[in-house]
Write a protein that holds these residues in place. Structure first.
Motif, PDB file in Angstrom:
ATOM      1  N   SER A  52      22.848  -5.978  -7.159  1.00  0.00           N
ATOM      2  CA  SER A  52      22.291  -7.317  -7.311  1.00  0.00           C
ATOM      3  C   SER A  52      21.248  -7.614  -6.242  1.00  0.00           C
ATOM      4  O   SER A  52      20.164  -8.136  -6.545  1.00  0.00           O
ATOM      5  CB  SER A  52      23.417  -8.349  -7.242  1.00  0.00           C
ATOM      6  N   GLN A  56      17.213  -8.201  -6.769  1.00  0.00           N
ATOM      7  CA  GLN A  56      16.539  -9.396  -6.255  1.00  0.00           C
ATOM      8  C   GLN A  56      15.368  -9.019  -5.351  1.00  0.00           C
ATOM      9  O   GLN A  56      14.296  -9.610  -5.429  1.00  0.00           O
ATOM     10  CB  GLN A  56      17.532 -10.292  -5.494  1.00  0.00           C
ATOM     11  N   ASP A  81      21.913 -12.450 -10.669  1.00  0.00           N
ATOM     12  CA  ASP A  81      23.061 -13.328 -10.427  1.00  0.00           C
ATOM     13  C   ASP A  81      24.245 -13.014 -11.338  1.00  0.00           C
ATOM     14  O   ASP A  81      25.368 -13.436 -11.063  1.00  0.00           O
ATOM     15  CB  ASP A  81      22.651 -14.788 -10.644  1.00  0.00           C
TER      16      ASP A  81
END
Length: 140
Positions: A52, A56, A81
């Motif tokens: 994750s 990002q 997310d």
């Protein structure tokens, strides 16, 4: 330290209730300098927080690399997310029904690819050698 998938399998087996002698020294979250194991770090790896955060980072810094590396995630509508929730649902589904999925039926007339060469008889091999000799002698 080795970061092999076998330790993930070991952790899953131990969490599943198998009694396997092991040490936490090989798991993510073990600090070799202090000699302590941090279970929260290991949990974050299990639930994909490293994926994750990488997603990002790529999303913020290099949109093209993000599209290239996470094209399937994007196609499925998964954003950074949602990774932890996705893994949580997968773990819950495995706990609900741990049996493997049924294999698909192969279509009628299916024949797997075979890359083996058919073995030649002694007569065929001798004929091949004779052809090669004739071709070689014809060149000279």
């Amino acid at each position: 330290r080795i970061r092999a998938r076998v330790f993930g399998v070991l952790k899953g087996a131990v969490d599943g209730g198998l009694d396997i002698p092991h040490s936490t020294k090989r798991f993510p979250g073990f600090d070799s300098e202090s000699g302590e194991y941090n279970a929260a770090t290991h949990r974050s790896r299990i639930f994909g927080e490293h994926i994750s955060s990488y997603m990002q980072t790529l999303l913020d810094e290099d949109e093209d690399a993000y599209k290239r590396q996470f094209a399937t995630y994007k196609k499925e509508g998964i954003c950074p997310d949602m990774i932890e929730d996705m893994y949580s649902k997968a773990h819950a589904a495995i706990r609900a029904d741990p049996s493997p999925a049924a294999k698909k039926e192969k279509p009628e007339g299916y024949k797997p690819k075979s890359f083996k060469t058919v073995r030649m008889s002694l007569q065929q091999r001798k004929g091949r050698v004779a052809q090669k000799k004739a071709a070689f002698l014809a060149l000279n």
